[in-house]
Every structure is written in C-alpha cells, then in structure tokens.
Design an enzyme around this catalytic site. Structure first.
Site, mmCIF file in Angstrom:
data_model
loop_
_atom_site.group_PDB
_atom_site.id
_atom_site.type_symbol
_atom_site.label_atom_id
_atom_site.label_comp_id
_atom_site.label_asym_id
_atom_site.label_seq_id
_atom_site.Cartn_x
_atom_site.Cartn_y
_atom_site.Cartn_z
ATOM 1 N N VAL A 43 1.737 43.939 -1.270
ATOM 2 C CA VAL A 43 1.465 42.705 -0.541
ATOM 3 C C VAL A 43 2.518 42.488 0.541
ATOM 4 C CG1 VAL A 43 1.215 40.206 -0.757
ATOM 5 C CG2 VAL A 43 0.406 41.706 -2.580
ATOM 6 N N GLY A 46 2.592 44.727 5.761
ATOM 7 C CA GLY A 46 2.255 44.783 7.179
ATOM 8 C C GLY A 46 1.042 45.615 7.520
ATOM 9 N N GLY A 123 -3.555 44.369 -0.964
ATOM 10 C CA GLY A 123 -2.370 44.825 -1.688
ATOM 11 C C GLY A 123 -2.242 44.277 -3.086
ATOM 12 N N ASN A 175 7.617 50.534 7.276
ATOM 13 C CA ASN A 175 7.367 49.484 8.255
ATOM 14 C C ASN A 175 8.511 48.462 8.289
ATOM 15 O OD1 ASN A 175 5.853 48.131 10.205
ATOM 16 N ND2 ASN A 175 4.733 46.924 8.693
ATOM 17 N N LYS A 176 8.470 47.635 9.323
ATOM 18 C CA LYS A 176 9.443 46.554 9.530
ATOM 19 C C LYS A 176 10.859 47.104 9.694
ATOM 20 C CE LYS A 176 6.535 43.300 6.972
ATOM 21 N NZ LYS A 176 6.447 42.184 6.014
ATOM 22 N N LEU A 484 -34.461 36.669 -32.905
ATOM 23 C CA LEU A 484 -33.336 36.231 -33.727
ATOM 24 C C LEU A 484 -33.549 36.583 -35.197
ATOM 25 C CD1 LEU A 484 -32.814 32.663 -32.202
ATOM 26 C CD2 LEU A 484 -31.321 34.644 -31.863
ATOM 27 N N LYS A 489 -39.678 38.765 -37.550
ATOM 28 C CA LYS A 489 -39.982 40.111 -37.038
ATOM 29 C C LYS A 489 -40.532 41.025 -38.133
ATOM 30 C CE LYS A 489 -35.789 40.938 -35.700
ATOM 31 N NZ LYS A 489 -35.231 39.678 -36.170
ATOM 32 N N SER A 557 -31.857 43.578 -31.840
ATOM 33 C CA SER A 557 -31.600 44.212 -30.530
ATOM 34 C C SER A 557 -31.340 43.149 -29.464
ATOM 35 C CB SER A 557 -32.748 45.133 -30.125
ATOM 36 O OG SER A 557 -34.011 44.535 -30.254
#
Length: 646
Positions: A43, A46, A123, A175-176, A484, A489, A557
């Site tokens: 982070v 740049g 970043g 960088n920088k 359920l 079922k 299921s």
C-alpha cells in the site's frame, strides 16, 4: 506543469505522421507489438502515481483530462498544489477518498515502439484476489518498493503470486528515491534484501531500477540525480526503455507447439465450415497436419480465414478461423493441435489454487471448471497444504479461505484437454465458478495430471444401458426426493415404489437412513460429509440407471449445487427432482424421530432447518405441497409425471 514535478521534459511527442499521412500512421500503429504488464507492491508504494506519470509522459492525456487532473489534485490530491498523477488511475470514489487502489484499473498507452496495457493492482491484502486477476494475462510485473520502507509483507506476497502466475519478467522499481536523497546505499540494501527473498521462491532474475514516479526520475529519461545508476553494475536504462525492449509473451508462445482452443463453429452456409478461436501457442499453415482433441481425429488445414482474407500462416495471439480438408468431429471446447505433438487429456489433476471467494472452499462440492473454452463440472478434494507467503511454509488446512493459496487434487466429470500451466497458460490456467451464484470463486493452475487418471480407462461393454432398459421395457430414471427431515419423503417414496411395482416397473429405493448403515457409514453430518454422501448416492443411482432401473431416492440433500451435481451425471430427461414442500413448523411438529428436539437443545449439530440451511429447489419437476395433498395423492401425481400421463 511546474518545474518541481519532473527532472526533464518528457521525450515523447505526438507523431508527426498523424498530420501527414493518417493511414500510414494507423498501419504503423497496428503492427506495433503489445506488452501487458502490471504494477504491484504494498500500500502507498506509488503504483498509481507511476502509471499516471507514464500516461502523462507518453502524451496519452487529453487537454480536458489534464485540466480536470489539475483541479482534482488541488481538491483531493496528496501532493499539495502539485499534480497528483495517481488520480489518473484511481477512478473509484472510494479510492480517491482513501488514497488507495481497491479494484484493478486497466490503462492503455503507447510509445513510438510499442503499445501497452497496464493493470494497476491493489496493495491491500484483502484485495489480493484482484491482483491475481490483473496478473493472469501479464507479460511483465513492475514490483514497486517504497525506498523509505524496504521489502514489506505485500512485496513478498505479490512477488510470490507473480512467480506463481508465471510472470518471468520482473522489474524491481525502488520508488520515491527523491525522499531518501537518491541514496545509492539505500537502493543497494533494498536490492540485496529482495535478491535473497527472490532466490528463496525461485525467481532467478529481475531488473532493479531507482525511480521516482512523482518527480519522473528514470521513467522516460535517465536522471542526473542518480549518476551512479550505470552499467555494468546496474541496468542503466529507463523504465520505458526496458518496457519497449523486453520480450513479450506472444513471441515466446509462437515457438511452442500449435494449440487452438475452439471457441465457435463458424457455419454461415452449407458450403463453409470453419473453427474459430484465438491461437494460444505455436503457428499453423495450410497443409499442416492437425489433430482434434479429445476425439483424436486427424486431418489437414485447408484454409486459414480472417475478415481481411486468407492467411498463409497464423501465429500465437491471432484470432482466426481454421478449415479442414476432411469432415471430422470438432466443436466448441475442442482443441486443435499439431498432429504429432498433441496435448494430454485427463480428468484428475494436482493444481494450485488462489481462493477468491468470501465463502471458504467446500471439499467435494461441485463447481464449474472453465479451462480455455472447455467447461465441465469439477470437485476439489481437501487441500494437501496451503502456503504461508511470508515464510514459504507449507501449512495443513481443511479448506481454502479468502486469498489463501493452496495445493489440492481436482476431479472433473469428463476428460479435459490440458497442459501444465508452466508450459501453457491457456491450457493450464482455469477458474472455478459457483454453480448457484455464477461467481468466480478461485483461479487455478494445473501442475500435472494424476497417474491414476492415465491408468484407469473405460472398459468397452457389449451390452449398453439402452439394451438393459429395453429388456425391462422401460426408460431409466432417477426420482430424487428432497425436503426437510419429517417432510414425508420416505413415506411418499415408498408409496411411489409400490405403485410402480404393481405396474411391473423395475425399481430400487435408496433411502437416506438406510444408505448410512452401509455405503456411507463412514460419513458424518458436516457440510463436506453431506456433499460426499450425495455424491456417492448419485454415482450409485447412475450405475443403477445404466442397468435400466427406475431409481427412487429419499434424501434431505439440502444444497442446490449438490442436487445439480447428480443431475449432471445423468442423460438429459432422466433426472426428476421431487420437492416435498413441507413448512418447517409442520415438519418439526411431526418430529417422529425426535431430531428437531435434540437440535433445538443443542444436542444435535448441523441439523437442516435449525443450524444448517436448506436450499429449496428453484424449478423442480414435481412439487408436492403436503399441507394440501395426501401421501397417496402425491404418489399418484409423481408416477403420472414420470410416465408422462399428465
């Protein structure tokens, strides 16, 4: 632009050819090579500023954009009254407010020698998945390091990911440098630290440069502030010079064997049939012998067709339509390759995953597996290990969490044409897609196929499923009851089988409780175990339909993806989802087995409807409302639907 924002005047000016001969300029521009690269790092290193500087110095900003940039720099910029180049890239309001990059931002620019697409990658660790997206198509990575901070955790993370994704051209941009007085000592220390880390993860070489994205040092021209940055000890070139001369991926791919994943069968009329797609690797000419996979059929190339006319040769990176001398089977998802050096086909692999979803990976769950133009169903086993990118340590894990990197085995329901990711990004890199939400949940790289995938083959049988069904004078089918616990079922499924039996139909009933006494006695009730329970039952049901039976199953299921996994195992029209729709209050009131009471008291964990979800079917073939229909009426409706009487 004020004198304080750069050390030299930008070297790139608008090409005079634009005003003299626009057609010649466009032709010249069309034939420039394209380099895709990313900027990444921690982070506030740049990255966005560097890309903004590249856009500015290459004259890719219109006057109104420049005016808006100058205005925005004063309002929300981070450089006082000077131009904040990061604002050219950080387009999201949240990015400007926080001064960070959240999503991957793609920008285009060009120089006299080359065209570029650059991805500015976030970043923050929480946006690692976005970084992987940007890196997946890149030829080069610019890894930025703040000269004041040195090598950080995200520097190591992004370096590892770039190496994992297969990026071999890496620029270490310190960088920088203006904030450390352009110190050679600081630069050397950072390069030494990074060299040690890079070697530990397999990065064999990289190019180190001291830069300042804000001031412009060593971006387009060599800076007088770094007189020590010279060959042979250092690269001694600017960032743009390096970007213009580095080898692009397409030129490397052109030297590999020919591979073309078919995206579309081009059939505008009865006299033309071609196969369109982007050439992944290699080259092809009319007359070349080719092989189509997975069928293995061979032929020769008769034509290479494009919108601008036929080609004498096509190479990696070109989109073309290939025609064959012979009429052979080839469709979307097929891969056209050179005849004498084809890729492999397999259905079991070891792969490396980068998990990109907030919801953790569920071992055994079926996901869509997209590899090039191929799309099949796949399941992932429990990870062998995950990787701690800070220490490179391999850690034991039961699953993959957001941004986790891990290695696991993967099984597809059909053979796919592949090559290892190290050899071919197109045929080795894949994504996993959630079947319910269609969201991409992971990016992956195939390491190799498992040996058992090559050793186990389908045995050709003389008596097929059609003959089994004809002997029984019926069409095979699976009646998949879902609902359920306590919905009814098993009761309704039993009545259905009795009705079919009286009609001389050959059936078999697989009940959830009964199966757990034998086939699935080793499974518990965790989400992973429930998925495996359904997978095994689905495989058994498929074998029974191969024998010509009508299979009746009664399982809670609870997950839609798992029911769809079973549906995908069977030929179209043989899977009947029967939703026993009973409200939770009604099912709990019945509570024949006392399970709801135990679940409510905490004695029974992961119980569907209480502390584990139930995903109701969206479009079941049959829906039974048990509050308005008796079990006998329900059984009659189901049998009539199966036999086509209604």
């Amino acid at each position: 632009m004020t004198e304080t924002t750069t050390t030299t005047e930008p070297v790139y000016v608008v090409d005079e050819l634009i005003s003299k001969d626009i057609d010649a300029y466009l032709d010249q521009h069309e034939h420039k090579t394209m380099l895709r690269f990313i900027t990444c790092g921690s982070v506030d290193d740049g990255k966005s500023t560097l890309i903004g500087r590249l856009l500015y110095d290459s004259k890719m900003i219109f006057e109104d954009q420049l005016a808006a940039l100058e205005s925005d720099s004063k309002k929300v910029g981070t450089q006082g009254q000077e131009i904040d180049f990061a604002l050219l890239v950080d387009g999201l309001a949240a990015e400007r407010e926080q001064g960070i990059t959240i999503d991957v931002a793609y920008r285009f620019f060009n120089t006299e020698k080359r065209k570029f697409i650059v991805a500015d990658c976030p970043g923050h660790e929480q946006y690692t998945r976005n970084m992987v997206t940007g890196a997946s198509t890149a030829d080069l990575a610019v890894i930025l390091i703040d000269a004041r901070k040195g090598v950080l955790v995200q520097t190591r993370r992004h370096s590892y990911l770039c190496h994992l994704i297969g990026i071999r051209n890496i620029v270490l941009a310190v960088n920088k440098m203006d904030l450390v007085d352009y110190s050679q000592e600081v630069f050397d220390k950072i390069v030494a630290d990074y060299t040690e880390f890079a070697a530990s993860i397999g990065i064999e070489s990289f190019t180190a440069m001291p830069i300042s994205g804000f001031k412009g040092d060593n971006i387009t021209t060599l800076s007088p502030n770094t007189p020590w940055y010279q060959a042979p000890r250092y690269a001694g070139i600017t960032l743009v010079d390096h970007l213009e001369t580095v080898e692009v991926l397409s030129s490397v791919d052109a030297d590999k064997p020919f591979r073309l994943p078919v995206q579309w069968v081009n059939r505008p009329n009865l006299d033309f049939r071609g196969f369109s797609g982007l050439i992944a690797t290699g080259s092809v000419k009319p007359g070349d012998a080719i092989r189509v996979l997975p069928s293995g059929k061979t032929s020769k190339v008769s034509r290479i067709v494009t919108l601008d006319g036929d080609l004498d040769e096509a190479v990696a990176g070109q989109s073309v339509t290939v025609c064959f001398e012979d009429e052979i089977d080839c469709s979307r998802g097929s891969v056209i390759s050179t005849a004498d050096n084809p890729p492999q086909s397999a259905d079991q692999f070891e792969a490396t995953f980068v998990w990109m979803a907030d919801e953790a990976m569920t071992p055994g769950r079926a996901y869509w597996f997209k590899l090039g133009t191929q799309m099949v169903s796949a399941t992932v086993h429990e990870p062998k290990y995950t990787v701690n990118v800070n220490t490179m340590e391999h850690l034991a894990a039961k699953t993959l969490e957001l941004n986790a990197i891990g290695v696991a085995e993967l099984v597809t329901d059909k053979q796919v044409v592949f090559e290892s990711y190290a050899d071919n990004r197109t045929l080795g890199g894949f994504i996993l897609i959630d079947k319910m939400t269609n969201a991409t949940v992971a990016a992956g790289m195939i390491n190799f196929s498992l040996r058992r995938s090559q050793n186990v083959h389908w045995q050709a049988l003389d008596i097929d499923r059609k003959q089994h069904a004809n002997l029984k004078n019926q069409k095979p089918a699976v009646l998949w009851f879902t609902g359920l616990s306590g919905s009814g079922k098993s009761t309704i499924a039993n009545l259905v089988e009795k009705k079919l039996h009286r009609m001389n139909r050959h059936t078999f009933l697989l009940d959830g409780d009964n199966v757990r006494h034998g086939l699935n006695k080793d499974l518990g009730f965790t989400e992973a175990d429930r998925i495996e329970n359904i997978r095994r039952v689905g495989e058994v049901a498929k074998l029974m339909t191969d024998a010509g039976l009508i299979v009746i199953t009664a399982f809670i299921s609870p997950f839609q993806a798992d029911r769809e996994m079973v549906r995908a195992m069977l030929p179209e029209g043989e899977f009947f989802e029967v939703f026993i729709d009973t409200p939770l209050k009604v099912a709990e009131a019945r509570d024949v087995k006392g399970l709801y009471k135990k679940a409510r008291s905490g004695q029974l964990k992961n119980f569907t409807g209480i502390d584990s979800p139930y995903e109701a079917p969206r479009n079941p073939e049959v829906r039974i409302d048990t509050t308005t229909m008796s079990p006998e009426e329900a059984a009659t409706l189901i049998v009539d639907t199966l036999l086509g009487d209604i």
